[in-house]
Design a protein around this motif. Structure first.
Motif, PDB file in Angstrom:
ATOM      1  N   ILE A  96      20.341 -11.932  -1.515  1.00  0.00           N
ATOM      2  CA  ILE A  96      20.091 -13.145  -2.303  1.00  0.00           C
ATOM      3  C   ILE A  96      18.639 -13.255  -2.766  1.00  0.00           C
ATOM      4  N   ALA A  97      17.761 -12.338  -2.307  1.00  0.00           N
ATOM      5  CA  ALA A  97      16.352 -12.367  -2.712  1.00  0.00           C
ATOM      6  C   ALA A  97      16.226 -11.981  -4.183  1.00  0.00           C
ATOM      7  N   PRO A  98      15.264 -12.627  -4.904  1.00  0.00           N
ATOM      8  CA  PRO A  98      15.083 -12.294  -6.322  1.00  0.00           C
ATOM      9  C   PRO A  98      14.504 -10.891  -6.492  1.00  0.00           C
ATOM     10  N   LEU A  99      14.922 -10.214  -7.542  1.00  0.00           N
ATOM     11  CA  LEU A  99      14.423  -8.874  -7.864  1.00  0.00           C
ATOM     12  C   LEU A  99      13.461  -8.953  -9.036  1.00  0.00           C
ATOM     13  N   THR A 100      12.438  -8.089  -9.010  1.00  0.00           N
ATOM     14  CA  THR A 100      11.551  -7.953 -10.161  1.00  0.00           C
ATOM     15  C   THR A 100      12.179  -6.961 -11.133  1.00  0.00           C
ATOM     16  N   ILE A 101      11.574  -6.819 -12.302  1.00  0.00           N
ATOM     17  CA  ILE A 101      12.105  -5.879 -13.288  1.00  0.00           C
ATOM     18  C   ILE A 101      12.058  -4.447 -12.746  1.00  0.00           C
ATOM     19  N   THR A 102      10.999  -4.099 -11.975  1.00  0.00           N
ATOM     20  CA  THR A 102      10.946  -2.753 -11.395  1.00  0.00           C
ATOM     21  C   THR A 102      11.992  -2.595 -10.297  1.00  0.00           C
ATOM     22  N   GLY A 103      12.354  -3.688  -9.642  1.00  0.00           N
ATOM     23  CA  GLY A 103      13.416  -3.628  -8.653  1.00  0.00           C
ATOM     24  C   GLY A 103      14.754  -3.350  -9.300  1.00  0.00           C
ATOM     25  N   ILE A 104      14.978  -3.927 -10.460  1.00  0.00           N
ATOM     26  CA  ILE A 104      16.229  -3.723 -11.183  1.00  0.00           C
ATOM     27  C   ILE A 104      16.304  -2.306 -11.749  1.00  0.00           C
ATOM     28  N   ILE A 105      15.209  -1.854 -12.363  1.00  0.00           N
ATOM     29  CA  ILE A 105      15.214  -0.560 -13.051  1.00  0.00           C
ATOM     30  C   ILE A 105      15.009   0.601 -12.066  1.00  0.00           C
ATOM     31  N   CYS A 106      14.026   0.471 -11.174  1.00  0.00           N
ATOM     32  CA  CYS A 106      13.645   1.598 -10.314  1.00  0.00           C
ATOM     33  C   CYS A 106      14.188   1.506  -8.898  1.00  0.00           C
ATOM     34  N   GLY A 107      14.749   0.373  -8.527  1.00  0.00           N
ATOM     35  CA  GLY A 107      15.289   0.241  -7.186  1.00  0.00           C
ATOM     36  C   GLY A 107      14.275  -0.187  -6.156  1.00  0.00           C
ATOM     37  N   ASP A 108      13.159  -0.778  -6.589  1.00  0.00           N
ATOM     38  CA  ASP A 108      12.174  -1.285  -5.626  1.00  0.00           C
ATOM     39  C   ASP A 108      12.817  -2.372  -4.771  1.00  0.00           C
ATOM     40  N   PRO A 109      12.302  -2.581  -3.547  1.00  0.00           N
ATOM     41  CA  PRO A 109      12.890  -3.606  -2.680  1.00  0.00           C
ATOM     42  C   PRO A 109      12.657  -5.004  -3.247  1.00  0.00           C
ATOM     43  N   PRO A 110      13.490  -5.950  -2.844  1.00  0.00           N
ATOM     44  CA  PRO A 110      13.291  -7.323  -3.310  1.00  0.00           C
ATOM     45  C   PRO A 110      11.945  -7.881  -2.846  1.00  0.00           C
ATOM     46  N   ILE A 111      11.519  -8.956  -3.466  1.00  0.00           N
ATOM     47  CA  ILE A 111      10.244  -9.583  -3.124  1.00  0.00           C
ATOM     48  C   ILE A 111      10.292 -10.025  -1.664  1.00  0.00           C
ATOM     49  N   GLY A 112       9.261  -9.608  -0.910  1.00  0.00           N
ATOM     50  CA  GLY A 112       9.177  -9.974   0.496  1.00  0.00           C
ATOM     51  C   GLY A 112       9.797  -8.956   1.443  1.00  0.00           C
ATOM     52  N   PHE A 113      10.386  -7.879   0.922  1.00  0.00           N
ATOM     53  CA  PHE A 113      11.057  -6.898   1.779  1.00  0.00           C
ATOM     54  C   PHE A 113      10.454  -5.495   1.689  1.00  0.00           C
ATOM     55  N   SER A 114       9.308  -5.346   1.033  1.00  0.00           N
ATOM     56  CA  SER A 114       8.703  -4.014   0.956  1.00  0.00           C
ATOM     57  C   SER A 114       7.932  -3.731   2.241  1.00  0.00           C
ATOM     58  N   ALA A 115       7.541  -2.489   2.442  1.00  0.00           N
ATOM     59  CA  ALA A 115       6.758  -2.112   3.625  1.00  0.00           C
ATOM     60  C   ALA A 115       5.414  -2.821   3.600  1.00  0.00           C
ATOM     61  N   LEU A 116       4.829  -2.992   2.422  1.00  0.00           N
ATOM     62  CA  LEU A 116       3.554  -3.695   2.309  1.00  0.00           C
ATOM     63  C   LEU A 116       3.713  -5.163   2.693  1.00  0.00           C
ATOM     64  N   ASP A 117       4.783  -5.787   2.249  1.00  0.00           N
ATOM     65  CA  ASP A 117       5.042  -7.188   2.606  1.00  0.00           C
ATOM     66  C   ASP A 117       5.185  -7.334   4.111  1.00  0.00           C
ATOM     67  N   ARG A 118       5.895  -6.418   4.756  1.00  0.00           N
ATOM     68  CA  ARG A 118       6.046  -6.470   6.219  1.00  0.00           C
ATOM     69  C   ARG A 118       4.712  -6.293   6.926  1.00  0.00           C
ATOM     70  N   LYS A 119       3.873  -5.398   6.427  1.00  0.00           N
ATOM     71  CA  LYS A 119       2.557  -5.138   7.025  1.00  0.00           C
ATOM     72  C   LYS A 119       1.670  -6.378   6.896  1.00  0.00           C
ATOM     73  N   LEU A 120       1.700  -7.018   5.717  1.00  0.00           N
ATOM     74  CA  LEU A 120       0.914  -8.230   5.530  1.00  0.00           C
ATOM     75  C   LEU A 120       1.368  -9.353   6.440  1.00  0.00           C
ATOM     76  N   ALA A 121       2.700  -9.449   6.654  1.00  0.00           N
ATOM     77  CA  ALA A 121       3.235 -10.476   7.540  1.00  0.00           C
ATOM     78  C   ALA A 121       2.787 -10.225   8.985  1.00  0.00           C
ATOM     79  N   GLU A 122       2.703  -8.964   9.387  1.00  0.00           N
ATOM     80  CA  GLU A 122       2.221  -8.647  10.749  1.00  0.00           C
ATOM     81  C   GLU A 122       0.758  -9.013  10.900  1.00  0.00           C
ATOM     82  N   VAL A 123      -0.059  -8.733   9.870  1.00  0.00           N
ATOM     83  CA  VAL A 123      -1.491  -9.024   9.944  1.00  0.00           C
ATOM     84  C   VAL A 123      -1.715 -10.530  10.011  1.00  0.00           C
ATOM     85  N   ARG A 124      -0.959 -11.279   9.244  1.00  0.00           N
ATOM     86  CA  ARG A 124      -1.120 -12.753   9.208  1.00  0.00           C
ATOM     87  C   ARG A 124      -0.656 -13.392  10.501  1.00  0.00           C
ATOM     88  N   ALA A 125       0.274 -12.743  11.197  1.00  0.00           N
ATOM     89  CA  ALA A 125       0.808 -13.360  12.415  1.00  0.00           C
ATOM     90  C   ALA A 125      -0.058 -13.160  13.618  1.00  0.00           C
TER      91      ALA A 125
END
Length: 125
Positions: A96-125
Protein backbone atom coordinates in the motif's frame (compact mmCIF):
# COMPACT_ATOMS: atom_id res chain seq x y z
CA UNK A 1 2.92 -45.10 -35.04
CA UNK A 2 5.03 -47.31 -32.82
CA UNK A 3 5.95 -50.71 -34.24
CA UNK A 4 5.51 -53.85 -32.14
CA UNK A 5 8.28 -56.30 -32.91
CA UNK A 6 7.51 -60.02 -33.11
CA UNK A 7 10.02 -62.74 -32.18
CA UNK A 8 10.18 -63.71 -35.87
CA UNK A 9 11.14 -60.16 -36.84
CA UNK A 10 13.79 -60.11 -34.10
CA UNK A 11 15.22 -63.35 -35.51
CA UNK A 12 15.19 -61.93 -39.04
CA UNK A 13 16.92 -58.78 -37.78
CA UNK A 14 19.64 -60.94 -36.19
CA UNK A 15 20.08 -62.84 -39.49
CA UNK A 16 20.41 -59.63 -41.51
CA UNK A 17 22.94 -58.17 -39.09
CA UNK A 18 24.91 -61.44 -39.12
CA UNK A 19 24.86 -61.36 -42.94
CA UNK A 20 26.65 -58.01 -42.77
CA UNK A 21 23.94 -55.80 -44.29
CA UNK A 22 24.06 -52.10 -43.52
CA UNK A 23 21.36 -50.39 -41.46
CA UNK A 24 20.27 -48.55 -44.62
CA UNK A 25 19.50 -51.95 -46.16
CA UNK A 26 18.01 -53.52 -43.01
CA UNK A 27 15.53 -50.74 -42.19
CA UNK A 28 13.44 -51.01 -45.37
CA UNK A 29 13.16 -54.79 -44.88
CA UNK A 30 10.85 -53.98 -41.95
CA UNK A 31 9.32 -50.83 -43.44
CA UNK A 32 11.41 -48.67 -41.11
CA UNK A 33 14.19 -46.15 -41.29
CA UNK A 34 17.72 -47.27 -40.50
CA UNK A 35 17.76 -45.69 -37.05
CA UNK A 36 14.63 -47.56 -35.94
CA UNK A 37 16.15 -50.93 -36.87
CA UNK A 38 19.47 -50.03 -35.25
CA UNK A 39 17.69 -48.94 -32.07
CA UNK A 40 15.80 -52.24 -31.89
CA UNK A 41 19.09 -54.11 -32.26
CA UNK A 42 20.53 -52.09 -29.39
CA UNK A 43 17.48 -52.78 -27.21
CA UNK A 44 17.82 -56.51 -27.81
CA UNK A 45 21.40 -56.46 -26.58
CA UNK A 46 21.22 -54.10 -23.60
CA UNK A 47 22.00 -55.29 -20.08
CA UNK A 48 19.43 -55.05 -17.26
CA UNK A 49 21.43 -52.16 -15.79
CA UNK A 50 21.35 -50.30 -19.10
CA UNK A 51 17.61 -50.91 -19.39
CA UNK A 52 16.99 -49.61 -15.85
CA UNK A 53 19.11 -46.54 -16.59
CA UNK A 54 17.21 -45.88 -19.84
CA UNK A 55 13.84 -46.25 -18.08
CA UNK A 56 14.90 -43.88 -15.30
CA UNK A 57 16.05 -41.26 -17.82
CA UNK A 58 12.72 -41.53 -19.64
CA UNK A 59 10.80 -41.18 -16.35
CA UNK A 60 12.77 -38.06 -15.40
CA UNK A 61 12.22 -36.57 -18.85
CA UNK A 62 8.47 -37.17 -18.62
CA UNK A 63 8.37 -35.47 -15.21
CA UNK A 64 10.20 -32.43 -16.62
CA UNK A 65 7.68 -32.24 -19.45
CA UNK A 66 4.79 -32.38 -16.98
CA UNK A 67 6.33 -29.65 -14.85
CA UNK A 68 6.94 -27.51 -17.92
CA UNK A 69 3.26 -27.92 -18.83
CA UNK A 70 2.14 -27.00 -15.31
CA UNK A 71 1.14 -30.50 -14.20
CA UNK A 72 2.56 -31.39 -10.80
CA UNK A 73 3.26 -35.04 -9.98
CA UNK A 74 1.05 -36.55 -7.25
CA UNK A 75 4.02 -37.69 -5.17
CA UNK A 76 5.54 -34.20 -5.03
CA UNK A 77 5.93 -33.32 -1.34
CA UNK A 78 4.04 -30.20 -0.33
CA UNK A 79 5.32 -28.27 2.64
CA UNK A 80 3.11 -25.80 4.42
CA UNK A 81 5.02 -22.83 5.75
CA UNK A 82 4.03 -20.66 8.66
CA UNK A 83 4.84 -17.08 7.68
CA UNK A 84 5.61 -14.88 10.69
CA UNK A 85 3.06 -12.14 11.33
CA UNK A 86 5.67 -9.34 11.12
CA UNK A 87 6.65 -10.50 7.63
CA UNK A 88 3.01 -10.40 6.52
CA UNK A 89 2.59 -6.93 8.02
CA UNK A 90 5.70 -5.63 6.19
CA UNK A 91 4.45 -7.14 2.93
CA UNK A 92 1.06 -5.46 3.34
CA UNK A 93 2.74 -2.14 4.16
CA UNK A 94 4.91 -2.41 1.03
CA UNK A 95 1.85 -3.13 -1.10
CA UNK A 96 0.00 0.00 0.00
CA UNK A 97 3.07 2.31 0.13
CA UNK A 98 3.25 4.94 -2.64
CA UNK A 99 5.71 4.32 -5.48
CA UNK A 100 7.87 6.92 -7.20
CA UNK A 101 8.23 7.00 -10.98
CA UNK A 102 11.57 5.14 -10.68
CA UNK A 103 9.82 2.56 -8.51
CA UNK A 104 7.24 2.00 -11.23
CA UNK A 105 9.71 1.92 -14.13
CA UNK A 106 12.86 0.43 -12.55
CA UNK A 107 11.44 -1.53 -9.64
CA UNK A 108 12.92 0.61 -6.86
CA UNK A 109 11.46 -0.11 -3.40
CA UNK A 110 8.52 1.95 -2.18
CA UNK A 111 9.17 5.12 -0.20
CA UNK A 112 10.41 4.23 3.27
CA UNK A 113 11.45 0.65 2.38
CA UNK A 114 14.89 1.10 0.80
CA UNK A 115 18.12 0.03 2.54
CA UNK A 116 19.01 3.71 2.95
CA UNK A 117 15.66 4.44 4.60
CA UNK A 118 16.20 1.56 7.04
CA UNK A 119 19.73 2.78 7.85
CA UNK A 120 18.47 6.31 8.51
CA UNK A 121 15.73 4.94 10.78
CA UNK A 122 18.37 3.02 12.79
CA UNK A 123 20.55 6.13 13.15
CA UNK A 124 17.60 8.27 14.30
CA UNK A 125 16.51 5.68 16.84
Amino acid sequence: MRKVWTPEEDAKLAELVAAGLSWEEIGPEFGLKRDAARKRWGLLHETPEERADRCEKRRLYQERVKLRNGVLPEDLPVRKLAVPEEVLQERNARLIAPLTITGIICGDPPIGFSALDRKLAEVRA
